[in-house]
Design a protein around this motif. Sequence first.
Motif, PDB file in Angstrom:
ATOM      1  N   ALA A 140       0.860  -1.184   0.000  1.00 15.89           N
ATOM      2  CA  ALA A 140       0.000   0.000   0.000  1.00 15.89           C
ATOM      3  C   ALA A 140       0.897   1.235   0.000  1.00 15.89           C
ATOM      4  N   VAL A 141       0.775   2.040  -1.041  1.00 17.72           N
ATOM      5  CA  VAL A 141       1.537   3.281  -1.172  1.00 17.72           C
ATOM      6  C   VAL A 141       0.610   4.307  -1.801  1.00 17.72           C
ATOM      7  N   PRO A 142      -0.053   5.129  -0.990  1.00 18.57           N
ATOM      8  CA  PRO A 142      -0.907   6.178  -1.567  1.00 18.57           C
ATOM      9  C   PRO A 142      -0.084   7.075  -2.491  1.00 18.57           C
ATOM     10  N   GLY A 143      -0.666   7.441  -3.620  1.00 14.89           N
ATOM     11  CA  GLY A 143       0.034   8.301  -4.572  1.00 14.89           C
ATOM     12  C   GLY A 143       1.027   7.566  -5.440  1.00 14.89           C
ATOM     13  N   ALA A 144       0.893   6.260  -5.559  1.00 14.20           N
ATOM     14  CA  ALA A 144       1.867   5.448  -6.293  1.00 14.20           C
ATOM     15  C   ALA A 144       1.929   5.783  -7.780  1.00 14.20           C
ATOM     16  N   ALA A 145       0.852   6.294  -8.355  1.00  9.07           N
ATOM     17  CA  ALA A 145       0.861   6.593  -9.789  1.00  9.07           C
ATOM     18  C   ALA A 145       1.946   7.604 -10.133  1.00  9.07           C
ATOM     19  N   ASP A 146       2.313   8.437  -9.194  1.00 12.20           N
ATOM     20  CA  ASP A 146       3.379   9.408  -9.436  1.00 12.20           C
ATOM     21  C   ASP A 146       4.759   8.775  -9.359  1.00 12.20           C
ATOM     22  N   LEU A 147       4.845   7.511  -8.960  1.00 13.92           N
ATOM     23  CA  LEU A 147       6.139   6.879  -8.722  1.00 13.92           C
ATOM     24  C   LEU A 147       6.559   5.860  -9.763  1.00 13.92           C
ATOM     25  N   VAL A 148       5.634   5.201 -10.401  1.00  9.06           N
ATOM     26  CA  VAL A 148       5.987   4.076 -11.272  1.00  9.06           C
ATOM     27  C   VAL A 148       6.930   4.492 -12.402  1.00  9.06           C
ATOM     28  N   LEU A 181      15.723  -6.901  -2.156  1.00  9.00           N
ATOM     29  CA  LEU A 181      15.841  -5.691  -2.967  1.00  9.00           C
ATOM     30  C   LEU A 181      14.466  -5.084  -3.236  1.00  9.00           C
ATOM     31  N   VAL A 182      13.497  -5.888  -3.632  1.00 10.86           N
ATOM     32  CA  VAL A 182      12.158  -5.359  -3.937  1.00 10.86           C
ATOM     33  C   VAL A 182      11.518  -4.765  -2.689  1.00 10.86           C
ATOM     34  N   GLU A 183      11.685  -5.397  -1.543  1.00 12.12           N
ATOM     35  CA  GLU A 183      11.131  -4.829  -0.318  1.00 12.12           C
ATOM     36  C   GLU A 183      11.799  -3.485   0.012  1.00 12.12           C
ATOM     37  N   ASP A 184      13.107  -3.375  -0.224  1.00 14.09           N
ATOM     38  CA  ASP A 184      13.792  -2.092  -0.038  1.00 14.09           C
ATOM     39  C   ASP A 184      13.245  -1.042  -1.010  1.00 14.09           C
ATOM     40  N   LEU A 185      12.974  -1.447  -2.260  1.00 15.42           N
ATOM     41  CA  LEU A 185      12.408  -0.537  -3.248  1.00 15.42           C
ATOM     42  C   LEU A 185      11.026  -0.054  -2.803  1.00 15.42           C
ATOM     43  N   LEU A 186      10.200  -0.951  -2.302  1.00 16.60           N
ATOM     44  CA  LEU A 186       8.863  -0.565  -1.858  1.00 16.60           C
ATOM     45  C   LEU A 186       8.921   0.316  -0.616  1.00 16.60           C
ATOM     46  N   ASP A 187       9.876   0.077   0.271  1.00 18.03           N
ATOM     47  CA  ASP A 187      10.080   0.986   1.413  1.00 18.03           C
ATOM     48  C   ASP A 187      10.388   2.389   0.907  1.00 18.03           C
ATOM     49  N   ARG A 188      11.303   2.453  -0.065  1.00 21.62           N
ATOM     50  CA  ARG A 188      11.696   3.754  -0.614  1.00 21.62           C
ATOM     51  C   ARG A 188      10.514   4.438  -1.303  1.00 21.62           C
ATOM     52  N   ALA A 189       9.695   3.669  -2.009  1.00 19.20           N
ATOM     53  CA  ALA A 189       8.509   4.237  -2.649  1.00 19.20           C
ATOM     54  C   ALA A 189       7.601   4.873  -1.603  1.00 19.20           C
ATOM     55  N   GLY A 190       7.405   4.179  -0.495  1.00 25.59           N
ATOM     56  CA  GLY A 190       6.583   4.739   0.572  1.00 25.59           C
ATOM     57  C   GLY A 190       7.153   6.044   1.111  1.00 25.59           C
ATOM     58  N   ARG A 191       8.467   6.056   1.324  1.00 21.75           N
ATOM     59  CA  ARG A 191       9.097   7.289   1.817  1.00 21.75           C
ATOM     60  C   ARG A 191       8.968   8.422   0.802  1.00 21.75           C
ATOM     61  N   MET A 192       9.185   8.127  -0.477  1.00 22.43           N
ATOM     62  CA  MET A 192       9.087   9.165  -1.510  1.00 22.43           C
ATOM     63  C   MET A 192       7.672   9.699  -1.638  1.00 22.43           C
ATOM     64  N   ALA A 193       6.672   8.864  -1.340  1.00 18.02           N
ATOM     65  CA  ALA A 193       5.275   9.288  -1.416  1.00 18.02           C
ATOM     66  C   ALA A 193       4.812   9.959  -0.124  1.00 18.02           C
ATOM     67  N   GLY A 194       5.719  10.073   0.853  1.00 16.41           N
ATOM     68  CA  GLY A 194       5.351  10.693   2.123  1.00 16.41           C
ATOM     69  C   GLY A 194       4.666   9.759   3.088  1.00 16.41           C
ATOM     70  N   HIS A 195       4.788   8.462   2.844  1.00 14.94           N
ATOM     71  CA  HIS A 195       4.171   7.447   3.702  1.00 14.94           C
ATOM     72  C   HIS A 195       5.208   6.385   4.040  1.00 14.94           C
ATOM     73  N   PRO A 218       7.249   3.343   5.631  1.00 17.88           N
ATOM     74  CA  PRO A 218       6.698   2.099   6.189  1.00 17.88           C
ATOM     75  C   PRO A 218       6.732   2.120   7.711  1.00 17.88           C
ATOM     76  N   ALA A 219       5.692   1.580   8.312  1.00 17.49           N
ATOM     77  CA  ALA A 219       5.655   1.488   9.778  1.00 17.49           C
ATOM     78  C   ALA A 219       6.784   0.599  10.280  1.00 17.49           C
ATOM     79  N   ARG A 220       7.061  -0.472   9.528  1.00 18.50           N
ATOM     80  CA  ARG A 220       8.172  -1.378   9.852  1.00 18.50           C
ATOM     81  C   ARG A 220       8.998  -1.582   8.590  1.00 18.50           C
TER      82      ARG A 220
END
Length: 151
Positions: free
Chosen positions: A9-17, A112-126, A128-130
């Motif tokens: 779950a990454v709100p605003g993901a369309a701006d990231l792909v 690597l993919v989990e690190d990428l998704l963590d970064r996506a969350g940070r870039m979107a302002g969300h 990861p909780a963990r």
Amino acid sequence: MIDNVHERAVPGAADLVDRVVELWPADRWPPLVLDRPLGVGATGGHGFVRYACTGHRPRERVEFTFAPTLGLVGGHLLEVVPGGLRHVLRGEPRGWMRLWWPLAVRWLHDALVEDLLDRAGRMAGHPPARPARWSPWVRLLRAGARRLARP
């Protein structure tokens, strides 16, 4: 057949792909390098993994097909899904990859993919909780790779 899926779950993901190169956790992994801006026909990869962009729908998805020399016939994609992002790797391992995928590559890929998704969350302002944590196996594989890379 490999069918490896990661979704977050990454709100605003369309701006990231379309910013997959920026999303790439190059501070922790070999950088993703393409020979031109992201789009169909761009080639490159990360580390020994080589591929070409074979599909791109802006703000929706980007798809890559593995180079024939990789030993994995197939590809991977990053796509926007309702409320987030999904990364899918599908392929048929061949030759040495039949052994290396289950022993090492899968574990490194997943980290690597989990690190990428963590970064996506940070870039979107969300953020990861963990944040994702590497398993002891991933840390051991990376330590071994560093030793082999030393002159």
